[in-house]
Design an enzyme around this catalytic site. Sequence first.
Site, PDB file in Angstrom:
ATOM      1  NE  ARG A 103      -1.323  41.128 -35.524  1.00 18.61           N
ATOM      2  CZ  ARG A 103      -2.404  40.791 -36.473  1.00 18.61           C
ATOM      3  NH1 ARG A 103      -2.713  41.572 -37.134  1.00 18.61           N
ATOM      4  NH2 ARG A 103      -3.221  39.715 -35.963  1.00 18.61           N
ATOM      5  CG  ASN A 140      -7.993  46.808 -33.019  1.00 17.73           C
ATOM      6  OD1 ASN A 140      -9.153  47.140 -32.569  1.00 17.73           O
ATOM      7  ND2 ASN A 140      -7.898  45.833 -34.075  1.00 17.73           N
ATOM      8  CB  CYS A 153     -14.862  46.746 -33.633  1.00 15.15           C
ATOM      9  SG  CYS A 153     -14.529  44.939 -33.513  1.00 15.15           S
ATOM     10  CG  ASP A 154     -14.208  44.034 -38.989  1.00 18.15           C
ATOM     11  OD1 ASP A 154     -13.726  43.730 -37.719  1.00 18.15           O
ATOM     12  OD2 ASP A 154     -13.663  43.758 -39.793  1.00 18.15           O
ATOM     13  CG  HIS A 173     -11.601  42.610 -30.043  1.00 17.05           C
ATOM     14  ND1 HIS A 173     -10.333  42.868 -30.370  1.00 17.05           N
ATOM     15  CD2 HIS A 173     -12.535  43.133 -31.202  1.00 17.05           C
ATOM     16  CE1 HIS A 173     -10.378  43.116 -31.919  1.00 17.05           C
ATOM     17  NE2 HIS A 173     -11.956  43.462 -32.311  1.00 17.05           N
ATOM     18  CE1 TYR A 194      -9.357  39.321 -31.539  1.00 22.70           C
ATOM     19  CE2 TYR A 194     -11.330  39.857 -32.345  1.00 22.70           C
ATOM     20  CZ  TYR A 194     -10.120  39.801 -32.560  1.00 22.70           C
ATOM     21  OH  TYR A 194      -9.441  40.011 -33.661  1.00 22.70           O
ATOM     22  NE  ARG A 230      -4.218  36.877 -38.853  1.00 25.97           N
ATOM     23  CZ  ARG A 230      -4.444  36.532 -39.930  1.00 25.97           C
ATOM     24  NH1 ARG A 230      -3.975  35.453 -40.374  1.00 25.97           N
ATOM     25  NH2 ARG A 230      -5.144  37.203 -40.857  1.00 25.97           N
TER      26      ARG A 230
HETATM   27  C1  G6P Z   1     -11.127  41.613 -36.877  1.00 29.79           C
HETATM   28  C2  G6P Z   1     -11.099  42.618 -35.560  1.00 29.79           C
HETATM   29  C3  G6P Z   1     -10.102  43.461 -35.960  1.00 29.79           C
HETATM   30  C4  G6P Z   1      -8.628  42.907 -35.828  1.00 29.79           C
HETATM   31  C5  G6P Z   1      -8.852  41.942 -36.920  1.00 29.79           C
HETATM   32  C6  G6P Z   1      -7.335  41.108 -37.072  1.00 29.79           C
HETATM   33  O1  G6P Z   1     -11.425  42.181 -37.739  1.00 29.79           O
HETATM   34  O2  G6P Z   1     -12.185  43.197 -35.598  1.00 29.79           O
HETATM   35  O3  G6P Z   1      -9.971  44.339 -34.687  1.00 29.79           O
HETATM   36  O4  G6P Z   1      -7.470  43.882 -36.035  1.00 29.79           O
HETATM   37  O5  G6P Z   1      -9.868  40.779 -37.035  1.00 29.79           O
HETATM   38  O6  G6P Z   1      -7.346  40.653 -38.418  1.00 29.79           O
HETATM   39  P1  G6P Z   1      -5.902  39.948 -39.077  1.00 29.79           P
HETATM   40  O7  G6P Z   1      -6.131  39.546 -40.174  1.00 29.79           O
HETATM   41  O8  G6P Z   1      -5.023  41.383 -38.870  1.00 29.79           O
HETATM   42  O9  G6P Z   1      -5.273  39.232 -37.876  1.00 29.79           O
HETATM   43 MN    MN Z   2     -11.962  44.686 -34.008  1.00 34.77          MN
END
Ligand code: G6P
Ligand code: MN
Length: 437
Positions: free
Chosen positions: A93, A147, A169-170, A199, A259, A279
């Site tokens: 990542r 993802n 997706c949340d 997104h 997004y 991140r």
């Molecule tokens: C949200 C999105 C996810 C993503 C996440 C990233 O929940 O819906 O698809 O992976 O944010 O969060 P993070 O804390 O890993 O940056």
């Molecule tokens: Mn997501």
Amino acid sequence: MKKGLKVAVAGAGSGHTPGIVLSLLNHDELDIDEIRLYDIEKERNDDMNIIINFLIKKDNYKISIMSTEDPKEAFEDVDFVFSQIRVGGMKMREMDEKIPLKYGLIGQETCGLGGFSYALRSMNGFLDLVEKIHTYAPDCWILNYTNPETIIAESVRRKYPNLKIINACDMTIGIEDMICKSFDYDRKNWIPVYYGLNHFGFYNSIYDKKLNRDVMPEIIEKIKSEGLYVDDEEESWAKTWTRYKNLLEYFPSNLPNNYLEYYLFSEQIVEQSNKDYTRANEIMDGRLKKIKQTVRKIENNKDLNTIDYESSSHGNYIVDICASIINNKNERFMIIVPNKGAIRNFRDDVVVEIPCYINKNGAEPISLRFDIPDFHKGLMEAQVASEKLLVDAFFENSYQKALEAFTLNQTVPNAKLAKEVLDEFIVVNKGYWPELS
Ligand code: G6P
Ligand code: MN
């Protein structure tokens, strides 16, 4: 209520697992007998096993837990698999985020070229996981939030069109929770209508059953004048929520998915990014270190009262979907499904994120009763074409299709840059990506 469910969590070494497991155990409409933690990395999985066993003993849950790297042990006869795998882990990542930034482009986990780099790893890993699950539990439901989700769902639509899968997706829940926290609404009263790609979507309305009106227009006005209430979130999320207002200043007709900022304001976001600390670094220094620290506390029997994992909103969301299937509840969620006319003025051979009822047969899409506006349609058409080209590149091992996908991505100004980033990604993703020629 169906008794004695068996659930496997794939990618169990993730820092999200304790929240998900606690959400499962605390749900009063689910009767879980067994949770199996599956990960290909033994050390991460063992760590998580220690944490989960501690949490279970602490609150006296009656449940059997095991961790394994063997797909047969993990999936045989399970009712559900929750998939949250991250192929290549946080280290990759970090590459996805840092390489495009070097070229002055958006460096993000799921958006822009970083998202494409991740997608070409993730399709490989996810389709392989599906194969394994199918071998040992052909009848189980896969609740997927691996993802980048539109691309994963598109690859599944092509390879396994009849799979029992829910792609969810949340993020819409995240946006709605943020709005409720900021302006004192209760999401339980809401019937949101939303459309787009994952997104990459827009709200059309948010009907509040208690207030008897569409609250979207007043929410837009409030955000424009006051902004969202941003508390002590981690830095990059705090920035995102603070910037959300900008999207509405330019385009005030609909609430957008946060997004979209990566596509519509890419230049400003690149300027605000730290090319050396993204991140992924925040997470490695935060969520991942916390796992190790927690394991140490448990092993040394020290500071146990400081272990603060609890059910999470992310966990509750996916677990509510699970309960809606098992108990045939027909609750409404935003789900990623084949379009097939649900957005009537958008192409059919794609997956879209729209409201669906969830019941024992899976997701039943709700057709929109309106044409989506040209501005949104145009953005979505370019995005979905570039994502589909990437899926073509994956299945056909085609460098040319990958280059077209990278060039069409709306964070990229020209083909030369697209090619440079693609070529660098090919090198760092060796062993993860299919061979492209
Ligand atoms: C949200 C999105 C996810 C993503 C996440 C990233 O929940 O819906 O698809 O992976 O944010 O969060 P993070 O804390 O890993 O940056
Ligand atoms: Mn997501």
